[in-house]
Design an enzyme around this catalytic site. Structure first.
Site, PDB file in Angstrom:
ATOM      1  N   TYR A  79      11.329   0.078   5.906  1.00 37.36           N
ATOM      2  CA  TYR A  79      11.520   0.912   4.708  1.00 37.36           C
ATOM      3  C   TYR A  79      11.736   2.367   5.128  1.00 37.36           C
ATOM      4  CZ  TYR A  79      10.475   2.897   0.087  1.00 37.36           C
ATOM      5  OH  TYR A  79      10.528   3.588  -1.107  1.00 37.36           O
ATOM      6  N   SER A 119     -13.688  -4.453  -3.770  1.00 35.19           N
ATOM      7  CA  SER A 119     -12.641  -5.218  -4.467  1.00 35.19           C
ATOM      8  C   SER A 119     -12.866  -6.696  -4.231  1.00 35.19           C
ATOM      9  CB  SER A 119     -11.267  -4.824  -3.938  1.00 35.19           C
ATOM     10  OG  SER A 119     -10.308  -5.791  -4.332  1.00 35.19           O
ATOM     11  N   GLU A 159      17.520  -0.367  -6.893  1.00 35.73           N
ATOM     12  CA  GLU A 159      16.598  -0.544  -5.755  1.00 35.73           C
ATOM     13  C   GLU A 159      16.950   0.430  -4.639  1.00 35.73           C
ATOM     14  OE1 GLU A 159      13.654  -1.976  -6.386  1.00 35.73           O
ATOM     15  OE2 GLU A 159      14.747  -3.799  -6.940  1.00 35.73           O
ATOM     16  N   GLU A 184      -0.514   7.295  -1.860  1.00 33.53           N
ATOM     17  CA  GLU A 184       0.140   6.235  -1.077  1.00 33.53           C
ATOM     18  C   GLU A 184       0.884   6.821   0.134  1.00 33.53           C
ATOM     19  OE1 GLU A 184       1.471   3.036  -3.320  1.00 33.53           O
ATOM     20  OE2 GLU A 184       3.060   2.442  -1.938  1.00 33.53           O
ATOM     21  N   ASP A 239       7.201   2.943  -8.480  1.00 33.13           N
ATOM     22  CA  ASP A 239       6.123   2.015  -8.822  1.00 33.13           C
ATOM     23  C   ASP A 239       5.052   2.700  -9.663  1.00 33.13           C
ATOM     24  OD1 ASP A 239       7.647   0.624  -7.034  1.00 33.13           O
ATOM     25  OD2 ASP A 239       6.207   0.734  -5.405  1.00 33.13           O
ATOM     26  N   LEU A 291       5.111  -6.594  -5.914  1.00 37.01           N
ATOM     27  CA  LEU A 291       4.980  -6.305  -7.351  1.00 37.01           C
ATOM     28  C   LEU A 291       4.128  -5.054  -7.586  1.00 37.01           C
ATOM     29  CD1 LEU A 291       4.481  -9.963  -8.650  1.00 37.01           C
ATOM     30  CD2 LEU A 291       6.588  -8.600  -8.626  1.00 37.01           C
ATOM     31  N   SER A 292       4.001  -4.239  -6.568  1.00 32.17           N
ATOM     32  CA  SER A 292       3.298  -2.949  -6.669  1.00 32.17           C
ATOM     33  C   SER A 292       1.819  -3.098  -6.976  1.00 32.17           C
ATOM     34  CB  SER A 292       3.960  -2.039  -7.708  1.00 32.17           C
ATOM     35  OG  SER A 292       5.247  -1.733  -7.315  1.00 32.17           O
ATOM     36  N   SER A 293       1.179  -4.000  -6.255  1.00 29.38           N
ATOM     37  CA  SER A 293      -0.275  -4.106  -6.410  1.00 29.38           C
ATOM     38  C   SER A 293      -0.934  -2.794  -5.994  1.00 29.38           C
ATOM     39  CB  SER A 293      -0.817  -5.270  -5.585  1.00 29.38           C
ATOM     40  OG  SER A 293      -0.470  -5.116  -4.228  1.00 29.38           O
TER      41      SER A 293
HETATM   42  C1  GLA Z   1       9.171  -0.093  -3.000  1.00 28.43           C
HETATM   43  C2  GLA Z   1       8.802   1.365  -3.131  1.00 28.43           C
HETATM   44  C3  GLA Z   1       9.560   2.034  -4.275  1.00 28.43           C
HETATM   45  C4  GLA Z   1      11.052   1.768  -4.190  1.00 28.43           C
HETATM   46  C5  GLA Z   1      11.324   0.282  -3.948  1.00 28.43           C
HETATM   47  C6  GLA Z   1      12.768  -0.010  -3.708  1.00 28.43           C
HETATM   48  O1  GLA Z   1       8.742  -0.805  -4.108  1.00 28.43           O
HETATM   49  O2  GLA Z   1       7.420   1.492  -3.366  1.00 28.43           O
HETATM   50  O3  GLA Z   1       9.284   3.421  -4.282  1.00 28.43           O
HETATM   51  O4  GLA Z   1      11.647   2.560  -3.218  1.00 28.43           O
HETATM   52  O5  GLA Z   1      10.577  -0.219  -2.845  1.00 28.43           O
HETATM   53  O6  GLA Z   1      13.504   0.251  -4.848  1.00 28.43           O
END
Ligand code: GLA
Length: 410
Positions: free
Chosen positions: A251, A89, A55, A187, A199, A147-149
């Site tokens: 972040y 959507s 991570e 993004e 992601d 969860l990367s929607s």
């Molecule tokens: C998010 C970001 C990823 C990654 C994670 C942490 O999901 O989109 O690129 O940096 O955080 O691992």
């Protein structure tokens, strides 16, 4: 089920209440028909992801080991000759967003549509001739759960555009990597979320039955067999439903600290810091916070390699220990966990999980636990009871297995 509105592009009927009993692919098709009339040229989908370990390593040139999820975003798409993008959507409030592609740029359009429009922009910026399109989206990837929607949206749209304009980017690993990079630019540059690329790579390159070992220094990938059922195991995801946002500055702040540290150390990325030299390296850094951030990244990269080896050797005790070490490092050194995630990990471990950790960017979102299949429901029950005991609203636990990356469904 729908309301009719007039817009500069004509009347639309908007589905305001998605019928959750329908499969998301059917919802996307019906939404397309209602919003735009007629039929789409096809439906494409792409998955969300959970990261097993590694991570905040992707933007440091490090290693990560995500799996693609069975939960997917479906995009029903038809090209338009007039250079306009219309997108709707059923997971987002409001009617179709309409924007000429010439007006797409950083911050335009704002909101969720940026993740769609950004893919058109990034493909065009990469030199591909991409026309306008009508796009209807429906998803089973929970939004805002880490969860990367957003990657699922980008990659479903990227897959559609690749096919509809004969770019052929889905045909091989190299093309999929390039498409993942395009989606990441959407993004980063248009939606303004400074994420690292894991992601989109997971969503494009994941394969059923495997985790995906990413080396973000050279972009190489390797499918690592991760057949949970064959080992009597299960992977439990717990959506804490604690608020989660990647654009709120935390972040970006972590990312900035890592970049500054690399500059101070005279290396191109923290990947260049070898674990054996960690103590010496840390002593060269200016402050305690920077030292802890760097310690997380360097030790986490090392854990990914060892975790992949442990999975290959079916050494679940070691794999679990590495997951917990990852969580503690994210909690204490990287400071991206929260009390809800910590409680899931603590409770799952006490209930007999092999390992547990937060997954994704943190600050809320989901935790995962590697459990014996036979004890999945008791771990789940323990977590629910712990949240009830803390007086928090109920989390949402569910089991996942690794699924395939983006592709055409119909
Ligand atoms: C998010 C970001 C990823 C990654 C994670 C942490 O999901 O989109 O690129 O940096 O955080 O691992």
């Amino acid at each position: 089920m729908g309301v009719s509105v007039s817009t500069s592009l004509g009347p639309f009927v908007i589905a305001t209440l998605p019928d959750m009993a329908m499969a998301p692919i059917d919802r996307a098709l019906r939404l397309f028909q209602q919003a735009f009339g007629g039929e789409p040229a096809g439906v494409w989908s792409a998955p969300g992801r959970v990261n097993l370990i590694g991570e905040h390593t992707d933007y440091n040139g490090g290693l990560a080991l995500p799996i693609a999820l069975p939960q997917r975003t479906y995009a029903a798409v038809r090209v338009r000759p007039d250079g306009v993008l219309r997108v709707v959507s059923d997971g987002m409030p409001g009617g179709p967003v309409s924007v000429p592609l010439t007006e797409v740029g950083p911050g335009s359009p704002g909101g969720w549509a940026a993740y769609v429009a950004g893919v058109f922009w990034a493909l065009r910026d990469a030199g591909y001739a991409v026309p306008g399109a009508d796009v209807a989206l429906s998803s089973s990837v929970p939004v805002g759960a880490g969860l990367s929607s957003s990657a699922a949206v980008e990659c479903s749209v990227g897959a559609a555009l690749s096919d509809l304009t004969d770019l052929g980017l889905l045909a091989d690993l190299d093309g999929r990597r390039r498409l993942a990079t395009v989606c990441q630019r959407a993004e980063n540059d248009i939606a303004g979320a400074p994420t690292g690329g894991m992601d989109q790579l997971a969503s494009m390159l994941g394969t059923a039955g495997h985790a995906l070992l990413l080396d973000c220094r050279d972009g190489s990938t390797q499918a690592v067999p991760f057949d949970l059922a064959a080992h009597g195991l299960a992977l439990l995801v717990v959506d804490t439903r604690a608020p989660h946002a990647l654009v709120d500055g935390q972040y970006a702040a972590r990312r900035h600290t890592c970049q500054e540290a690399a500059t101070a150390l005279g290396v191109s990325s923290l990947r260049e810091v070898g674990l054996p030299y960690l103590a010496h390296t840390l002593a060269r850094l200016p402050d305690d916070v920077t030292r802890r951030r760097v310690r997380h990244v360097v030790t986490e990269i090392d854990r990914v390699g060892r975790f992949a080896d442990a999975v290959e050797a079916a050494d679940w005790r070691l794999a679990g220990t590495l997951m917990v070490a990852s969580h503690e490092s994210l909690r204490d050194d990287y400071e991206v966990s929260c009390q809800e995630l910590d409680l899931v990990v603590k409770t799952a471990m006490a209930a007999g999980a092999w390992g547990a950790r937060m997954t994704g960017g943190g600050f809320g979102g989901c935790a995962i636990a590697l459990v014996d299949a036979a004890s999945a429901s008791s771990v789940e029950a323990a977590v629910l009871a712990a949240f009830a005991g803390a007086g928090w609203s109920s989390p949402v636990p569910f089991l996942v297995t690794p699924a395939d990356g983006a592709g055409r469904d119909q």
